[in-house]
Scaffold this motif. Structure first.
Motif, PDB file in Angstrom:
ATOM      1  N   ILE A 127      17.016 -14.489 -11.039  1.00  0.00           N
ATOM      2  CA  ILE A 127      17.361 -14.210 -12.438  1.00  0.00           C
ATOM      3  C   ILE A 127      16.172 -14.498 -13.339  1.00  0.00           C
ATOM      4  N   THR A 128      15.503 -15.611 -13.100  1.00  0.00           N
ATOM      5  CA  THR A 128      14.391 -16.018 -13.947  1.00  0.00           C
ATOM      6  C   THR A 128      13.218 -15.049 -13.855  1.00  0.00           C
ATOM      7  N   LYS A 129      12.936 -14.554 -12.639  1.00  0.00           N
ATOM      8  CA  LYS A 129      11.772 -13.689 -12.443  1.00  0.00           C
ATOM      9  C   LYS A 129      11.989 -12.272 -12.950  1.00  0.00           C
ATOM     10  N   ALA A 130      13.234 -11.811 -13.014  1.00  0.00           N
ATOM     11  CA  ALA A 130      13.502 -10.428 -13.406  1.00  0.00           C
ATOM     12  C   ALA A 130      12.999 -10.155 -14.823  1.00  0.00           C
ATOM     13  N   GLN A 131      12.346  -9.013 -14.993  1.00  0.00           N
ATOM     14  CA  GLN A 131      11.811  -8.629 -16.301  1.00  0.00           C
ATOM     15  C   GLN A 131      12.426  -7.337 -16.830  1.00  0.00           C
ATOM     16  N   ARG A 132      12.840  -6.448 -15.928  1.00  0.00           N
ATOM     17  CA  ARG A 132      13.308  -5.121 -16.348  1.00  0.00           C
ATOM     18  C   ARG A 132      14.809  -4.935 -16.214  1.00  0.00           C
ATOM     19  N   GLU A 133      15.378  -5.450 -15.147  1.00  0.00           N
ATOM     20  CA  GLU A 133      16.775  -5.123 -14.854  1.00  0.00           C
ATOM     21  C   GLU A 133      17.498  -6.257 -14.138  1.00  0.00           C
ATOM     22  N   LEU A 134      18.670  -6.562 -14.639  1.00  0.00           N
ATOM     23  CA  LEU A 134      19.611  -7.466 -13.973  1.00  0.00           C
ATOM     24  C   LEU A 134      20.942  -6.740 -13.893  1.00  0.00           C
ATOM     25  N   THR A 135      21.391  -6.457 -12.689  1.00  0.00           N
ATOM     26  CA  THR A 135      22.677  -5.778 -12.503  1.00  0.00           C
ATOM     27  C   THR A 135      23.562  -6.636 -11.620  1.00  0.00           C
ATOM     28  N   PHE A 136      24.728  -7.007 -12.141  1.00  0.00           N
ATOM     29  CA  PHE A 136      25.671  -7.850 -11.415  1.00  0.00           C
ATOM     30  C   PHE A 136      26.891  -6.993 -11.077  1.00  0.00           C
ATOM     31  N   ALA A 137      26.874  -6.427  -9.882  1.00  0.00           N
ATOM     32  CA  ALA A 137      27.975  -5.574  -9.450  1.00  0.00           C
ATOM     33  C   ALA A 137      28.813  -6.294  -8.404  1.00  0.00           C
ATOM     34  N   GLY A 138      29.275  -7.482  -8.782  1.00  0.00           N
ATOM     35  CA  GLY A 138      30.271  -8.178  -7.994  1.00  0.00           C
ATOM     36  C   GLY A 138      31.628  -7.845  -8.594  1.00  0.00           C
ATOM     37  N   LEU A 196      24.170 -19.890 -17.751  1.00  0.00           N
ATOM     38  CA  LEU A 196      23.843 -18.509 -17.409  1.00  0.00           C
ATOM     39  C   LEU A 196      23.855 -17.622 -18.651  1.00  0.00           C
ATOM     40  N   ALA A 197      24.814 -17.844 -19.533  1.00  0.00           N
ATOM     41  CA  ALA A 197      24.902 -17.027 -20.747  1.00  0.00           C
ATOM     42  C   ALA A 197      23.613 -17.109 -21.557  1.00  0.00           C
ATOM     43  N   GLY A 198      23.064 -18.306 -21.688  1.00  0.00           N
ATOM     44  CA  GLY A 198      21.823 -18.476 -22.428  1.00  0.00           C
ATOM     45  C   GLY A 198      20.666 -17.755 -21.757  1.00  0.00           C
ATOM     46  N   ALA A 199      20.615 -17.826 -20.422  1.00  0.00           N
ATOM     47  CA  ALA A 199      19.545 -17.150 -19.688  1.00  0.00           C
ATOM     48  C   ALA A 199      19.643 -15.637 -19.856  1.00  0.00           C
ATOM     49  N   LEU A 200      20.862 -15.101 -19.792  1.00  0.00           N
ATOM     50  CA  LEU A 200      21.051 -13.664 -19.950  1.00  0.00           C
ATOM     51  C   LEU A 200      20.715 -13.214 -21.363  1.00  0.00           C
ATOM     52  N   ARG A 201      21.084 -14.020 -22.337  1.00  0.00           N
ATOM     53  CA  ARG A 201      20.761 -13.692 -23.728  1.00  0.00           C
ATOM     54  C   ARG A 201      19.238 -13.604 -23.918  1.00  0.00           C
ATOM     55  N   ARG A 202      18.529 -14.571 -23.362  1.00  0.00           N
ATOM     56  CA  ARG A 202      17.066 -14.567 -23.492  1.00  0.00           C
ATOM     57  C   ARG A 202      16.456 -13.371 -22.784  1.00  0.00           C
ATOM     58  N   LYS A 203      16.974 -13.045 -21.612  1.00  0.00           N
ATOM     59  CA  LYS A 203      16.466 -11.893 -20.874  1.00  0.00           C
ATOM     60  C   LYS A 203      16.653 -10.605 -21.678  1.00  0.00           C
ATOM     61  N   ALA A 204      17.848 -10.420 -22.199  1.00  0.00           N
ATOM     62  CA  ALA A 204      18.138  -9.203 -22.963  1.00  0.00           C
ATOM     63  C   ALA A 204      17.275  -9.117 -24.210  1.00  0.00           C
ATOM     64  N   GLN A 205      17.039 -10.232 -24.846  1.00  0.00           N
ATOM     65  CA  GLN A 205      16.251 -10.239 -26.074  1.00  0.00           C
ATOM     66  C   GLN A 205      14.778  -9.943 -25.831  1.00  0.00           C
ATOM     67  N   THR A 206      14.328 -10.068 -24.586  1.00  0.00           N
ATOM     68  CA  THR A 206      12.939  -9.734 -24.260  1.00  0.00           C
ATOM     69  C   THR A 206      12.830  -8.363 -23.604  1.00  0.00           C
ATOM     70  N   GLY A 207      13.908  -7.570 -23.657  1.00  0.00           N
ATOM     71  CA  GLY A 207      13.852  -6.196 -23.184  1.00  0.00           C
ATOM     72  C   GLY A 207      14.395  -5.935 -21.802  1.00  0.00           C
ATOM     73  N   CYS A 208      14.961  -6.935 -21.154  1.00  0.00           N
ATOM     74  CA  CYS A 208      15.543  -6.750 -19.827  1.00  0.00           C
ATOM     75  C   CYS A 208      16.946  -6.163 -19.975  1.00  0.00           C
ATOM     76  N   ARG A 209      17.233  -5.115 -19.227  1.00  0.00           N
ATOM     77  CA  ARG A 209      18.573  -4.533 -19.251  1.00  0.00           C
ATOM     78  C   ARG A 209      19.502  -5.373 -18.384  1.00  0.00           C
ATOM     79  N   VAL A 210      20.639  -5.770 -18.929  1.00  0.00           N
ATOM     80  CA  VAL A 210      21.593  -6.617 -18.209  1.00  0.00           C
ATOM     81  C   VAL A 210      22.917  -5.860 -18.117  1.00  0.00           C
TER      82      VAL A 210
END
Length: 245
Positions: A88-99, A112-126
């Protein structure tokens, strides 16, 4: 010296071995512990296996069609939580959770919510692809699992967590049921795949860690599967707003 001995004793306890064994691991870096002990040590120390035992990783490198398979675990619960956090930390472009429920992520990954928020705010698609809690597929799988914590309850937990992230535009969610027996989690060019076995819940099913290395390989085929399901999915917010789920 005393601190080193205490640390070795703590690690030994976490790995289920005696302190002398840990001492031998440290004294002889070429000595490679059993896989389950390496995983336990990685979990206890919060480190990747490639950092602690690079020789073990190199010896597992492949050159054939299966070279995209990095690690396999007999149970998802056997994989260290640090692996998920690292991906999760290394991903820069895409995080897809298909569970189908993605429930375990919120329990096992701190903030996790905070990590996802930060990722999305830096341009990573979640993206979250979630099972429809009111579908016949969900009900049938619930009957097969026969556990008190039902799929629909686990889905509700994920929905509640995503509700708190709804203000973040690059975090999306859709309902689909085609992955009830196969969970796929993508982190840029790495992926976790878990085929769900009959009468087994997710943590009790086998798990593969893949890394993309070729066109139309295992990684691409699982990725295409998720994209097809995503294209057929329904926006979770549109569905819930209209009272259809």
């Amino acid at each position: 010296m005393g601190r080193e001995v205490a640390a070795e004793a703590q690690l030994a306890e976490a790995c289920g071995v005696d302190a002398k064994t840990v001492g031998r691991w440290i004294a002889s870096p070429t000595r490679i512990p059993h896989a389950r002990h390496r995983w336990a040590a990685c979990e206890a120390l919060g480190e990747e296996e490639s950092t602690l035992w690079p020789t073990a990783v190199r010896s597992a490198l492949k050159t054939g069609p299966d070279r995209e398979v990095i690690q396999v675990f007999p149970y998802r619960s056997a994989a260290p939580a640090s692996l998920w956090r690292s991906l999760i930390t290394k991903a820069q472009r895409e995080l897809t959770f298909a569970g189908y429920t993605n429930y375990f992520l919120w329990l096992e990954q701190a903030n996790l919510a905070g990590a996802l928020r930060r990722k999305a705010q830096t341009g990573c698609r979640v993206r979250f692809l979630i099972g429809d809690p009111d579908s016949s597929v969900t009900r049938a799988r619930e009957a097969e699992e026969g556990v008190p914590l039902t799929l629909s309850t686990r889905i509700a937990v994920t929905m509640s967590e995503l509700q708190r992230l709804r203000d973040v535009g690059d975090i999306e969610g859709r309902f689909e049921t085609g992955h009830v027996n196969l969970s796929v989690f993508r982190f840029d060019d790495e992926m976790i795949v878990t085929p769900i076995l009959a009468r087994r819940v997710g943590h009790d099913s086998p798990m593969m860690h893949l890394r993309r290395a070729q066109d139309d390989g295992m990684f691409d085929r699982f990725a295409d599967h998720v994209e097809e399901l995503w294209s057929r999915g329904r926006n979770i917010w549109e569905v819930t707003e209209h009272g259809q789920a």
